[in-house]
Design a protein around this motif. Structure first.
Motif, mmCIF file in Angstrom:
data_model
loop_
_atom_site.group_PDB
_atom_site.id
_atom_site.type_symbol
_atom_site.label_atom_id
_atom_site.label_comp_id
_atom_site.label_asym_id
_atom_site.label_seq_id
_atom_site.Cartn_x
_atom_site.Cartn_y
_atom_site.Cartn_z
ATOM 1 N N THR A 1 -39.922 70.736 105.353
ATOM 2 C CA THR A 1 -39.220 69.456 105.389
ATOM 3 C C THR A 1 -39.966 68.425 104.557
ATOM 4 O OG1 THR A 1 -38.356 69.995 107.561
ATOM 5 C CG2 THR A 1 -38.263 67.681 106.909
ATOM 6 N N TRP A 2 -41.289 68.388 104.658
ATOM 7 C CA TRP A 2 -42.086 67.450 103.860
ATOM 8 C C TRP A 2 -41.925 67.748 102.364
ATOM 9 C CZ3 TRP A 2 -43.890 62.893 103.646
ATOM 10 C CH2 TRP A 2 -44.819 62.536 102.672
ATOM 11 N N ARG A 3 -41.983 69.025 101.994
ATOM 12 C CA ARG A 3 -41.803 69.395 100.579
ATOM 13 C C ARG A 3 -40.439 68.925 100.078
ATOM 14 N NH1 ARG A 3 -44.092 74.318 102.101
ATOM 15 N NH2 ARG A 3 -42.041 75.292 102.062
ATOM 16 N N GLU A 4 -39.399 69.152 100.864
ATOM 17 C CA GLU A 4 -38.051 68.725 100.470
ATOM 18 C C GLU A 4 -37.969 67.203 100.371
ATOM 19 O OE1 GLU A 4 -34.195 68.913 99.215
ATOM 20 O OE2 GLU A 4 -35.650 70.547 99.383
ATOM 21 N N ALA A 5 -38.618 66.496 101.285
ATOM 22 C CA ALA A 5 -38.617 65.029 101.262
ATOM 23 C C ALA A 5 -39.280 64.501 99.990
ATOM 24 C CB ALA A 5 -39.328 64.471 102.495
ATOM 25 N N THR A 6 -40.389 65.095 99.563
ATOM 26 C CA THR A 6 -41.076 64.612 98.364
ATOM 27 C C THR A 6 -40.260 64.900 97.111
ATOM 28 O OG1 THR A 6 -42.436 66.618 98.180
ATOM 29 C CG2 THR A 6 -43.376 64.755 99.403
ATOM 30 N N VAL A 7 -39.609 66.052 97.053
ATOM 31 C CA VAL A 7 -38.752 66.380 95.903
ATOM 32 C C VAL A 7 -37.548 65.441 95.875
ATOM 33 C CG1 VAL A 7 -37.206 68.148 94.954
ATOM 34 C CG2 VAL A 7 -39.496 68.780 95.744
ATOM 35 N N PHE A 8 -36.938 65.219 97.027
ATOM 36 C CA PHE A 8 -35.779 64.332 97.149
ATOM 37 C C PHE A 8 -36.146 62.912 96.720
ATOM 38 C CE2 PHE A 8 -32.906 61.673 99.747
ATOM 39 C CZ PHE A 8 -31.681 62.202 99.368
ATOM 40 N N GLU B 1 -36.647 46.502 91.623
ATOM 41 C CA GLU B 1 -37.258 45.333 91.001
ATOM 42 C C GLU B 1 -38.420 44.816 91.840
ATOM 43 O OE1 GLU B 1 -34.192 42.461 90.344
ATOM 44 O OE2 GLU B 1 -32.972 43.861 89.208
ATOM 45 N N PRO B 2 -39.353 44.058 91.207
ATOM 46 C CA PRO B 2 -40.458 43.473 91.966
ATOM 47 C C PRO B 2 -39.930 42.669 93.167
ATOM 48 C CG PRO B 2 -40.845 43.200 89.624
ATOM 49 C CD PRO B 2 -39.447 43.735 89.776
ATOM 50 N N GLY B 3 -40.631 42.814 94.264
ATOM 51 C CA GLY B 3 -40.253 42.117 95.488
ATOM 52 C C GLY B 3 -39.302 42.911 96.364
ATOM 53 N N HIS B 4 -38.890 44.082 95.907
ATOM 54 C CA HIS B 4 -37.982 44.917 96.683
ATOM 55 C C HIS B 4 -38.714 46.143 97.214
ATOM 56 C CE1 HIS B 4 -34.979 42.651 94.267
ATOM 57 N NE2 HIS B 4 -34.442 42.566 95.459
ATOM 58 N N GLU B 5 -38.120 46.767 98.197
ATOM 59 C CA GLU B 5 -38.697 47.951 98.830
ATOM 60 C C GLU B 5 -37.635 49.030 98.922
ATOM 61 O OE1 GLU B 5 -39.665 48.453 103.312
ATOM 62 O OE2 GLU B 5 -41.463 47.635 102.350
ATOM 63 N N TRP B 6 -38.076 50.259 98.898
ATOM 64 C CA TRP B 6 -37.215 51.422 99.052
ATOM 65 C C TRP B 6 -37.931 52.368 99.987
ATOM 66 C CZ3 TRP B 6 -38.442 56.452 98.219
ATOM 67 C CH2 TRP B 6 -37.391 57.360 98.145
ATOM 68 N N HIS B 7 -37.194 53.031 100.863
ATOM 69 C CA HIS B 7 -37.854 54.103 101.603
ATOM 70 C C HIS B 7 -36.891 55.192 102.002
ATOM 71 C CE1 HIS B 7 -36.902 52.133 105.557
ATOM 72 N NE2 HIS B 7 -37.104 53.337 106.045
ATOM 73 N N LEU B 8 -37.467 56.359 102.171
ATOM 74 C CA LEU B 8 -36.763 57.546 102.617
ATOM 75 C C LEU B 8 -37.261 57.846 104.016
ATOM 76 C CD1 LEU B 8 -35.028 60.115 102.119
ATOM 77 C CD2 LEU B 8 -37.121 61.179 101.248
#
Length: 76
Positions: free
Chosen positions: A28-35, A48-55
């Protein structure tokens, strides 16, 4: 086999309603990093600067298993 869900927050958010069957936490971790790498590559400058993204990866019960955060900060 357990089912895991890959939810994107921030730039182009999406909720994974289908999930993916994976044998264990390591797979699952391997798939998460590839995704995550594929998503970041395909953002083509939209983070853009000041923004965040997360999975966030959750199990079938909705329990958070893994999170990968990318925060774009201005260098000042």
């Amino acid at each position: 086999m357990p089912r895991y869900f890959f939810h994107v927050r921030g730039v182009e958010p999406s909720t994974d309603t289908e999930g993916e069957d994976l044998p264990d936490a390591e797979a699952t971790w391997r798939e998460a990093t590839v995704f995550a790498a594929d998503l970041l590559k395909n953002m083509q400058g939209r983070l853009e600067p000041g923004h965040e993204w997360h999975l966030e990866v959750t199990d079938e019960a909705g329990t958070s298993i893994f999170s990968i955060y990318i925060s774009a900060q201005n260098g000042r």
